[in-house]
Design a protein around this motif. Structure first.
Motif: not given
Length: 288
Positions: A78-83, A132-136, A141-142, A212-216
């Motif tokens: 959902v976080v990625y969708k709302f981005s 900027n960068g929500k959910g990362l 995120g950095g 949830g939160k995402n990263d590589v």
């Protein structure tokens, strides 16, 4: 988000930053004591302002496309969708900013002061900073965090120019940061959304998105730590290169007047021109 999105942002930000940097330097070197920042550097004839008119068409299309992606996204994140919706709102704010500039210049609405336009630009960058960068998190995120920092600096520069538009160094910094935003957003796209330029031992960001939160995704924690350090170093390199090129450009234009850009239109330059006419000495009359 994709590499195409980041490349498009790179083209827009980099060209705008370089154009603004050239114009503000030329405007300053023309008469430093009468320097005054402009919200947009128009050219004559009007058809030369293709960058502005193309953005007036591209930005609403980009904003609508992000809304479409938001509605069409069927994943569980959902976080990625709302981005997508957040990015659409940011683009829409900047589109309104450009419309405000065009209306002001086209209809000579001098009641709309440049300070108000700059203040609205500061609001646009503030919205970009907040969204900027929500959910990362982690490496990604950095990297997006650096983009947020640059947006914050741009917003601060706009507010400073709204209060005192004669600050050349602030506009010079603003133009440099726009160029840096362009180069860094391309770096983000290459490092996070491609396999060829991805971090060693890590996959691109689009692989394995979670709720949830995402990263590589990295094989080892050491790869992620090394990737974070490498991206921070690359950001410093980007900043140093942009500043060196910018100061070199200033020195080059200051040394060779033939390389300076032509006059930009606007009420300020008309005022400067009239003052030059008034200050021009009258020819002495020879007594016969």
């Amino acid at each position: 988000m994709s590499l195409a999105t980041h490349f498009s942002a790179f083209v827009i930000l980099f060209t705008l930053g370089i154009h603004r940097l050239l114009c503000c330097i030329c405007n300053y070197l023309k008469n430093p004591s009468l320097y005054r920042s402009k919200t947009w550097y128009f050219s004559e004839p009007r058809w030369k302002n293709l960058d502005l008119y193309s953005l007036l068409i591209i930005l609403p299309i980009a904003s609508f496309s992000h809304v479409f992606l938001f509605l069409a996204f069927s994943g569980n994140n959902v976080v990625y969708k709302f981005s997508f919706l957040q990015q659409s709102l940011v683009i829409f704010f900047f589109w309104v900013f450009l419309i405000l500039i065009v209306v002001k210049e086209s209809f000579d609405l001098y009641a709309i002061l440049d300070s108000l336009v700059y203040s609205f630009a500061g609001v646009c960058f503030a919205v970009e900073f907040l969204m900027n960068g929500k959910g990362l998190v982690g490496v990604s995120g950095g990297m997006y965090g650096h983009l947020g920092e640059l947006a914050f600096i741009c917003g601060g520069c706009c507010l400073c120019l709204a209060v005192k538009p004669s600050l050349f160094f602030v506009e010079f910094l603003f133009s440099c940061v726009l160029v840096l935003k362009g180069t860094w957003v391309l770096q983000v796209g290459l490092s996070l959304y491609t396999d060829m330029f991805s971090l060693d031992g890590c996959e691109n960001l689009l692989v394995g998105l979670s709720k949830g939160k995402n990263d590589v995704k990295c094989d080892l924690e050491e790869n992620k730590l090394r990737g974070t350090a490498l991206m921070n170093l690359l950001f410093i390199v980007h900043a140093i290169v942009v500043m060196i090129v910018s100061f070199g450009l200033f020195a080059l234009l200051n040394r060779d007047k033939r390389m300076r850009c032509g006059d930009t239109s606007g009420p300020l330059l008309a005022q400067v021109g009239s003052e030059d006419v008034l200050m021009r000495p009258l020819p002495e009359l020879e007594l016969e």
